[in-house]
Enzyme design. Structure first.
Site, mmCIF file in Angstrom:
data_model
loop_
_atom_site.group_PDB
_atom_site.id
_atom_site.type_symbol
_atom_site.label_atom_id
_atom_site.label_comp_id
_atom_site.label_asym_id
_atom_site.label_seq_id
_atom_site.Cartn_x
_atom_site.Cartn_y
_atom_site.Cartn_z
ATOM 1 N N HIS A 45 -63.030 -28.814 17.506
ATOM 2 C CA HIS A 45 -62.475 -29.985 16.797
ATOM 3 C C HIS A 45 -63.645 -30.718 16.142
ATOM 4 C CE1 HIS A 45 -59.786 -33.154 15.780
ATOM 5 N NE2 HIS A 45 -59.570 -33.709 16.960
ATOM 6 N N ASP A 74 -65.789 -29.880 8.302
ATOM 7 C CA ASP A 74 -67.042 -29.884 9.053
ATOM 8 C C ASP A 74 -68.120 -28.972 8.482
ATOM 9 O OD1 ASP A 74 -66.254 -31.720 11.074
ATOM 10 O OD2 ASP A 74 -65.005 -30.166 11.947
ATOM 11 N N HIS A 109 -58.644 -23.395 9.984
ATOM 12 C CA HIS A 109 -57.929 -24.617 10.320
ATOM 13 C C HIS A 109 -56.514 -24.268 10.752
ATOM 14 C CE1 HIS A 109 -56.347 -28.689 10.014
ATOM 15 N NE2 HIS A 109 -57.606 -29.067 10.105
HETATM 16 N N1 CMC Z 1 -64.537 -17.633 12.580
HETATM 17 C C1 CMC Z 1 -64.061 -16.392 12.789
HETATM 18 N N2 CMC Z 1 -62.766 -16.083 13.019
HETATM 19 C C2 CMC Z 1 -61.914 -17.110 13.024
HETATM 20 C C3 CMC Z 1 -62.314 -18.439 12.805
HETATM 21 C C4 CMC Z 1 -63.691 -18.681 12.569
HETATM 22 N N3 CMC Z 1 -64.127 -19.913 12.353
HETATM 23 N N4 CMC Z 1 -61.248 -19.252 12.870
HETATM 24 C C5 CMC Z 1 -60.186 -18.462 13.143
HETATM 25 N N5 CMC Z 1 -60.582 -17.159 13.216
HETATM 26 C C6 CMC Z 1 -59.718 -15.997 13.423
HETATM 27 C C7 CMC Z 1 -59.222 -15.888 14.852
HETATM 28 O O1 CMC Z 1 -60.086 -15.093 15.623
HETATM 29 C C8 CMC Z 1 -57.869 -15.255 14.673
HETATM 30 O O2 CMC Z 1 -58.047 -13.882 14.417
HETATM 31 P P1 CMC Z 1 -56.945 -12.807 14.972
HETATM 32 O O3 CMC Z 1 -55.629 -13.227 14.385
HETATM 33 O O4 CMC Z 1 -57.432 -11.493 14.481
HETATM 34 O O5 CMC Z 1 -56.962 -12.945 16.457
HETATM 35 C C9 CMC Z 1 -57.354 -15.882 13.373
HETATM 36 O O6 CMC Z 1 -58.531 -16.221 12.640
HETATM 37 C C10 CMC Z 1 -56.498 -17.116 13.581
HETATM 38 O O7 CMC Z 1 -57.280 -18.054 14.309
HETATM 39 P P2 CMC Z 1 -56.749 -18.934 15.515
HETATM 40 O O8 CMC Z 1 -57.874 -19.160 16.461
HETATM 41 O O9 CMC Z 1 -55.474 -18.369 16.056
HETATM 42 O O10 CMC Z 1 -56.400 -20.285 14.740
HETATM 43 P P3 CMC Z 1 -56.154 -21.696 15.392
HETATM 44 O O11 CMC Z 1 -55.244 -22.395 14.471
HETATM 45 O O12 CMC Z 1 -55.759 -21.575 16.819
HETATM 46 O O13 CMC Z 1 -57.617 -22.380 15.368
HETATM 47 C C11 CMC Z 1 -59.546 -23.493 14.636
HETATM 48 C C12 CMC Z 1 -58.067 -23.231 14.386
HETATM 49 C C13 CMC Z 1 -59.999 -24.605 13.696
HETATM 50 C C14 CMC Z 1 -59.750 -23.980 16.066
HETATM 51 C C15 CMC Z 1 -60.342 -22.187 14.374
HETATM 52 O O14 CMC Z 1 -60.185 -21.797 13.029
HETATM 53 C C16 CMC Z 1 -61.807 -22.332 14.727
HETATM 54 O O15 CMC Z 1 -62.168 -22.160 15.891
HETATM 55 N N6 CMC Z 1 -62.697 -22.668 13.729
HETATM 56 C C17 CMC Z 1 -64.099 -22.912 14.001
HETATM 57 C C18 CMC Z 1 -64.288 -24.308 14.575
HETATM 58 C C19 CMC Z 1 -64.123 -25.366 13.523
HETATM 59 O O16 CMC Z 1 -64.677 -25.299 12.427
HETATM 60 N N7 CMC Z 1 -63.365 -26.427 13.875
HETATM 61 C C20 CMC Z 1 -63.125 -27.575 12.991
HETATM 62 C C21 CMC Z 1 -61.706 -27.650 12.542
HETATM 63 S S1 CMC Z 1 -61.418 -28.809 11.207
HETATM 64 C C22 CMC Z 1 -61.804 -30.369 11.775
HETATM 65 C C23 CMC Z 1 -61.300 -30.772 13.105
HETATM 66 O O17 CMC Z 1 -60.192 -30.434 13.549
HETATM 67 O O18 CMC Z 1 -62.024 -31.487 13.774
#
Ligand code: CMC
Length: 428
Positions: A272, A367, A311
């Protein structure tokens, strides 16, 4: 829930266990989870529930604060597009907008600023709380500690069903959070907090409280504008993890200070708000443009995450990231180019072309570039998420107030499917 979509729209469900059919009303593209309860496999069972780990497809409230269209990259506060607010408004007016529902007139804006100034005084003794806190403690942990401490001085905040009580303490939180945040920084560098300067803007005053050595400090207008826009961009983002935390804790009628401390804890995580710090650490670890292919290989093999990408809601470019990349150019002109920028730009270029990211709709989020700006402005990476919290406080209190005024809401209490053992006997 307001019924403003097609009259009589419904979803027909057939239960193969009993052969019965059910019609569930569809309102605003949703069905009510409680309408599932009428579906029983046999008389006397509890009724059907929906299963949704991580609330990926669950609407928990109606809201009039923030609109997001994740497919088209649209973000609006109270109906105003974020790019227009960033360009034509300022963070103090955006706080007013989020909380009061409309942008202030010049008179309302001035009156609001005066109220904020009057509330910008910390209770005596709060600095003593820092005496036992290590200087190198994580700034988000320190901010959460100070928020709980602030709540100790506000016994009147418990009347959370009273609108006037909420107004007073919301203003208090908006006005005092930047002071607490500045105190976190000054404690880290072992310097006393300096008094706020009411002649300055919200952002200018904050920068002065953080960086000033003495009264002669002058705020650079480019950095002040950048800080103001960054606060605005972080102001609210509907039901994200920390805002949902604020609402869940608030739903138990906890004080807004306790709820805000919980929201700060939720924001601190690297998935987050903590992502802005994690991006900087990731860029530093990659170290050079030449090392990017090896890092990307790790991401594809799921040994690393590309922080600042992806996201839950945006499946296109985060509109905040677009505005931030423009602000970055202005800040780098004053402060010099951040050495890690080349790595970030190249990472983005490769990611936007690679199948792994394209097929998963992974784009830069708020971010990805914000940390580079914060670092150029002179902030330490561990402190970046505190800056996020100062901006997000506006959204937290607006969402908390909306929750408390919503007669449909009750204490938040999800259910579970129990899959463990039962009926065991304790030996003896
Ligand atoms: N790098 C590599 N792979 C990723 C990433 C990433 N940053 N984000 C998602 N994926 C992949 C994930 O492994 C999954 O792949 P598969 O379907 O093959 O298993 C697919 O994309 C869908 O991801 P998810 O984890 O199911 O998506 P989510 O909605 O649960 O998570 C998230 C969203 C923001 C937590 C995630 O994208 C992430 O961890 N990003 C990196 C951390 C980040 O930048 N966070 C800030 C978010 S924006 C501001 C805020 O909220 O504070």
């Amino acid at each position: 829930m307001p019924n403003d979509t097609t009259q009589d729209a419904h979803l027909t469900l057939h239960d193969s266990r009993t052969g019965r059919e059910f019609e569930l009303p569809i309102v605003n593209d949703t069905v009510k989870a409680m309408d599932l309860r009428q579906i029983h496999a046999h008389l006397g069972d509890f009724g059907m529930m929906s299963y949704d780990p991580a609330f990926k497809n669950t609407v928990s409230c109606t809201s009039r604060i923030t609109f997001i269209d994740g497919g088209r990259g649209i973000l609006e506060y109270r109906g105003y597009p974020i790019d227009q607010l960033a360009e034509r408004s300022n963070f103090s007016d955006v706080c007013y907008l989020l909380f009061q529902g409309e942008l202030p007139t010049p008179r309302q804006s001035a009156a609001f600023k005066t109220q904020m100034t009057e509330a910008s005084v910390l209770p005596e003794g709060i600095e003593n709380v820092l005496a036992g806190v290590p200087r190198d403690a994580h700034p988000m942990a320190v901010l959460g500690t100070l928020m709980m401490a602030l709540g100790c001085h506000e016994p009147g905040a418990k009347d959370v069903r009273d609108g006037e009580c909420r107004r007073i303490h919301s203003l208090n939180l908006l006005a005092k959070t930047p002071l607490l945040a500045a105190m976190v920084w000054r404690h880290r560098i072992n310097k006393p907090l300096i008094a706020p300067d009411p002649s300055l803007s919200f952002a200018g005053n904050f920068l002065k409280m953080v960086f000033a050595e003495d009264e002669s400090y002058e705020v650079d207008p480019i950095l002040e504008r950048a800080m103001d826009v960054l606060f605005t961009l972080h102001g609210d983002h509907e039901q994200n993890c920390s805002t949902s935390t604020m609402r869940v804790v608030g739903s138990s009628e906890a004080t807004p200070y306790n709820s805000a401390a919980a929201a700060i804890a939720a924001l601190s995580g690297p998935l987050h708000g903590g992502a802005n710090e994690a991006v900087l650490r990731m860029l530093a670890e990659i170290g050079s443009v030449e090392a990017i292919p090896a890092f990307m290989e790790k991401v594809r093999n799921r040994e690393a995450k590309l922080m600042g990408f992806g996201h839950r809601v945006y499946k296109s470019y985060d509109p905040r990231a677009k505005i931030i990349s423009e602000i970055a150019k202005e800040v780098f002109e004053v402060r010099g180019r951040n050495a890690l920028l080349d790595i970030a730009v190249e990472l983005e270029r490769i990611a936007l072309e690679e199948d792994f990211f394209k097929s998963r709709n992974l784009y830069p989020n708020v971010d990805f570039y914000s940390g580079l700006i914060y670092q150029s402005m002179g902030f330490d990476p561990a402190y970046f998420t505190v800056l996020f919290a100062v901006g997000r406080m506006a959204g937290w209190i607006a969402q908390w107030d909306e929750l408390m005024a919503d007669s449909e809401q009750k204490i938040a209490r999800p259910r579970q499917v129990y899959v463990g053992e039962r009926g065991k006997t304790v030996p003896g």
